[in-house]
Design a protein around this motif. Sequence first.
Motif, PDB file in Angstrom:
ATOM      1  N   THR A 280     -20.592 -29.883 -35.428  1.00  0.00           N
ATOM      2  CA  THR A 280     -19.582 -28.869 -35.100  1.00  0.00           C
ATOM      3  C   THR A 280     -19.240 -27.962 -36.276  1.00  0.00           C
ATOM      4  OG1 THR A 280     -17.809 -30.442 -35.600  1.00  0.00           O
ATOM      5  CG2 THR A 280     -18.535 -30.293 -33.299  1.00  0.00           C
ATOM      6  N   SER A 281     -19.836 -28.214 -37.437  1.00  0.00           N
ATOM      7  CA  SER A 281     -19.543 -27.342 -38.585  1.00  0.00           C
ATOM      8  C   SER A 281     -19.977 -25.907 -38.330  1.00  0.00           C
ATOM      9  CB  SER A 281     -20.224 -27.877 -39.848  1.00  0.00           C
ATOM     10  OG  SER A 281     -21.642 -27.839 -39.723  1.00  0.00           O
ATOM     11  N   ILE A 282     -20.919 -25.738 -37.398  1.00  0.00           N
ATOM     12  CA  ILE A 282     -21.383 -24.402 -37.049  1.00  0.00           C
ATOM     13  C   ILE A 282     -20.255 -23.556 -36.438  1.00  0.00           C
ATOM     14  CG2 ILE A 282     -22.143 -24.994 -34.716  1.00  0.00           C
ATOM     15  CD1 ILE A 282     -24.549 -23.204 -35.114  1.00  0.00           C
ATOM     16  N   LEU A 283     -19.207 -24.223 -35.964  1.00  0.00           N
ATOM     17  CA  LEU A 283     -18.070 -23.516 -35.353  1.00  0.00           C
ATOM     18  C   LEU A 283     -17.059 -23.027 -36.381  1.00  0.00           C
ATOM     19  CD1 LEU A 283     -17.487 -25.911 -32.313  1.00  0.00           C
ATOM     20  CD2 LEU A 283     -18.600 -23.667 -32.282  1.00  0.00           C
ATOM     21  N   ASP A 284     -17.292 -23.343 -37.672  1.00  0.00           N
ATOM     22  CA  ASP A 284     -16.425 -22.871 -38.760  1.00  0.00           C
ATOM     23  C   ASP A 284     -14.952 -23.214 -38.527  1.00  0.00           C
ATOM     24  OD1 ASP A 284     -18.556 -21.743 -40.192  1.00  0.00           O
ATOM     25  OD2 ASP A 284     -18.443 -19.882 -39.035  1.00  0.00           O
ATOM     26  N   GLY A 285     -14.707 -24.430 -38.078  1.00  0.00           N
ATOM     27  CA  GLY A 285     -13.325 -24.887 -37.911  1.00  0.00           C
ATOM     28  C   GLY A 285     -12.690 -24.524 -36.585  1.00  0.00           C
ATOM     29  N   TRP A 286     -13.389 -23.784 -35.739  1.00  0.00           N
ATOM     30  CA  TRP A 286     -12.821 -23.405 -34.428  1.00  0.00           C
ATOM     31  C   TRP A 286     -12.686 -24.641 -33.542  1.00  0.00           C
ATOM     32  CZ3 TRP A 286     -14.686 -24.042 -29.459  1.00  0.00           C
ATOM     33  CH2 TRP A 286     -14.014 -23.361 -28.449  1.00  0.00           C
ATOM     34  N   VAL A 287     -11.559 -24.745 -32.856  1.00  0.00           N
ATOM     35  CA  VAL A 287     -11.355 -25.801 -31.864  1.00  0.00           C
ATOM     36  C   VAL A 287     -10.832 -25.163 -30.584  1.00  0.00           C
ATOM     37  CG1 VAL A 287     -10.933 -27.639 -33.531  1.00  0.00           C
ATOM     38  CG2 VAL A 287      -9.014 -26.276 -32.696  1.00  0.00           C
ATOM     39  N   ASP A 288     -11.114 -25.799 -29.484  1.00  0.00           N
ATOM     40  CA  ASP A 288     -10.664 -25.305 -28.185  1.00  0.00           C
ATOM     41  C   ASP A 288      -9.231 -25.788 -27.950  1.00  0.00           C
ATOM     42  OD1 ASP A 288     -10.239 -24.691 -25.476  1.00  0.00           O
ATOM     43  OD2 ASP A 288     -12.380 -24.892 -25.028  1.00  0.00           O
ATOM     44  N   GLU A 289      -8.268 -24.927 -28.233  1.00  0.00           N
ATOM     45  CA  GLU A 289      -6.861 -25.333 -28.158  1.00  0.00           C
ATOM     46  C   GLU A 289      -6.357 -25.477 -26.732  1.00  0.00           C
ATOM     47  OE1 GLU A 289      -5.071 -20.765 -28.646  1.00  0.00           O
ATOM     48  OE2 GLU A 289      -4.586 -22.325 -30.111  1.00  0.00           O
ATOM     49  N   ILE A 290      -7.146 -25.020 -25.771  1.00  0.00           N
ATOM     50  CA  ILE A 290      -6.741 -25.151 -24.365  1.00  0.00           C
ATOM     51  C   ILE A 290      -7.368 -26.386 -23.726  1.00  0.00           C
ATOM     52  CG2 ILE A 290      -6.883 -24.054 -22.084  1.00  0.00           C
ATOM     53  CD1 ILE A 290      -6.615 -21.350 -23.544  1.00  0.00           C
ATOM     54  N   ASP A 291      -8.672 -26.549 -23.869  1.00  0.00           N
ATOM     55  CA  ASP A 291      -9.329 -27.744 -23.327  1.00  0.00           C
ATOM     56  C   ASP A 291      -8.975 -28.999 -24.128  1.00  0.00           C
ATOM     57  OD1 ASP A 291     -10.513 -26.465 -21.234  1.00  0.00           O
ATOM     58  OD2 ASP A 291     -12.582 -26.754 -21.891  1.00  0.00           O
ATOM     59  N   GLY A 292      -8.572 -28.832 -25.404  1.00  0.00           N
ATOM     60  CA  GLY A 292      -8.254 -29.981 -26.246  1.00  0.00           C
ATOM     61  C   GLY A 292      -7.208 -30.904 -25.658  1.00  0.00           C
ATOM     62  N   PRO A 293      -6.008 -30.388 -25.315  1.00  0.00           N
ATOM     63  CA  PRO A 293      -4.989 -31.275 -24.736  1.00  0.00           C
ATOM     64  C   PRO A 293      -5.377 -31.844 -23.379  1.00  0.00           C
ATOM     65  CG  PRO A 293      -4.105 -29.039 -25.120  1.00  0.00           C
ATOM     66  CD  PRO A 293      -5.524 -29.040 -25.569  1.00  0.00           C
ATOM     67  N   VAL A 294      -6.189 -31.110 -22.623  1.00  0.00           N
ATOM     68  CA  VAL A 294      -6.633 -31.604 -21.318  1.00  0.00           C
ATOM     69  C   VAL A 294      -7.585 -32.780 -21.518  1.00  0.00           C
ATOM     70  CG1 VAL A 294      -7.894 -31.004 -19.207  1.00  0.00           C
ATOM     71  CG2 VAL A 294      -6.300 -29.362 -20.224  1.00  0.00           C
ATOM     72  N   TYR A 295      -8.471 -32.656 -22.488  1.00  0.00           N
ATOM     73  CA  TYR A 295      -9.374 -33.763 -22.797  1.00  0.00           C
ATOM     74  C   TYR A 295      -8.597 -34.971 -23.327  1.00  0.00           C
ATOM     75  CZ  TYR A 295     -13.023 -36.523 -25.031  1.00  0.00           C
ATOM     76  OH  TYR A 295     -13.851 -37.549 -25.409  1.00  0.00           O
ATOM     77  N   ALA A 296      -7.583 -34.728 -24.154  1.00  0.00           N
ATOM     78  CA  ALA A 296      -6.762 -35.817 -24.678  1.00  0.00           C
ATOM     79  C   ALA A 296      -6.082 -36.581 -23.539  1.00  0.00           C
ATOM     80  CB  ALA A 296      -5.721 -35.279 -25.657  1.00  0.00           C
ATOM     81  N   GLU A 297      -5.623 -35.858 -22.518  1.00  0.00           N
ATOM     82  CA  GLU A 297      -5.011 -36.515 -21.363  1.00  0.00           C
ATOM     83  C   GLU A 297      -6.049 -37.303 -20.572  1.00  0.00           C
ATOM     84  OE1 GLU A 297      -1.963 -37.607 -18.624  1.00  0.00           O
ATOM     85  OE2 GLU A 297      -2.069 -37.035 -20.734  1.00  0.00           O
ATOM     86  N   ALA A 298      -7.264 -36.760 -20.466  1.00  0.00           N
ATOM     87  CA  ALA A 298      -8.343 -37.490 -19.795  1.00  0.00           C
ATOM     88  C   ALA A 298      -8.641 -38.791 -20.537  1.00  0.00           C
ATOM     89  CB  ALA A 298      -9.589 -36.622 -19.715  1.00  0.00           C
ATOM     90  N   GLN A 299      -8.638 -38.734 -21.873  1.00  0.00           N
ATOM     91  CA  GLN A 299      -8.841 -39.948 -22.666  1.00  0.00           C
ATOM     92  C   GLN A 299      -7.746 -40.969 -22.385  1.00  0.00           C
ATOM     93  OE1 GLN A 299      -9.128 -38.028 -26.650  1.00  0.00           O
ATOM     94  NE2 GLN A 299     -10.981 -39.256 -26.899  1.00  0.00           N
ATOM     95  N   ARG A 300      -6.505 -40.509 -22.361  1.00  0.00           N
ATOM     96  CA  ARG A 300      -5.381 -41.422 -22.118  1.00  0.00           C
ATOM     97  C   ARG A 300      -5.522 -42.099 -20.756  1.00  0.00           C
ATOM     98  NH1 ARG A 300      -0.853 -42.051 -19.505  1.00  0.00           N
ATOM     99  NH2 ARG A 300      -1.053 -40.070 -18.378  1.00  0.00           N
TER     100      ARG A 300
END
Length: 326
Positions: A280-300
């Motif tokens: 993921t270093s190719i993304l230069d620190g970019w993260v998906d701030e919208i899908d991120g919390p949704v994925y975190a809830e899926a993990q929970r």
Amino acid sequence: LQSTCQKTPSDTEFPYYAFPMFVWLEIATRLLWVFAVSAVRDVDEIPEMALLQQHLEIETPLMRRMKASPMFWLHIPKCGTSFANAVYHMPKMCPGLGENLSIDDEQFGKCFEHTLQVNCLRWCDQRLIHCNWPIRSHQFVSDEMYEESKGKFVALLRQPEQRLLSAYNDDSDLLRAEPFISACATNRTPERILSLDEFKSKYAHWATGQIVGHLPATLADVPVALQRLREGFAFVGLQEEWELSICLFHTKFGGPCRNLEFLDTRPTDRTTGNRSEYDTSILDGWVDEIDGPVYAEAQRLFYDDLKRYGVSHETCQACYQEANVA
């Protein structure tokens, strides 16, 4: 074919008379216990009544499967096309589909998803599984669709940055081509290749978009997506936890564990068949701030279900052995 799909609510809902007799007997037994418990003012004073209350809360895999019928598989891109083998091979789900026939490009060609959906109405029992119509591999759940199938959705989710890079590097469906070139296309020569930044602006937040029913998805859509995951999905698995996801799926809904359900029909590396993580270093620190919390809830939800149903690699050994993957 279109007229076949124009069902009334009574046609599409699983009819009560279709329940096997032993399910009716189970329901009747539980109702009798309800009346017995309700006649007691303070169940805590009588241990037997407390045990009966606990008994009432027990659901069998068959009951959970019927409750989630017709099952609606929400297929999010790069989150596991292979999950089709688990869903469509559930007991009595698709009698017209060979019991041990793998749903993949070797059996059905590169357009196997399209082929499956075209034949779903003919091969599968629509009381048990939702046949997507109009045909679309990756449905967007409108408000109307959500209310109609609430509690019946099943899905796998994937770490957002990994999902994005998997999509960008996909050589089957050329998502990075502009215009997009599907796996079914005969002309595989792209007019233009999107830069990674262009690709991010087009394909980021996709999981949230499908769950809430539209793109582009925004931060305002996140609470809706979280609520729908919690209340509308009968099953949430993780692409990264494939074996445990398949085992949990069968623990919740029953059915035999098959070897074909553990195969990756679209692996990261097609030459080796391996699933691996992208750098993921190719993304230069970019993260998906919208899908991120949704994925975190899926993990929970996923890890909570593992605890609730007592699922682990140790307890799944019988499933793995049945599928010959132990």
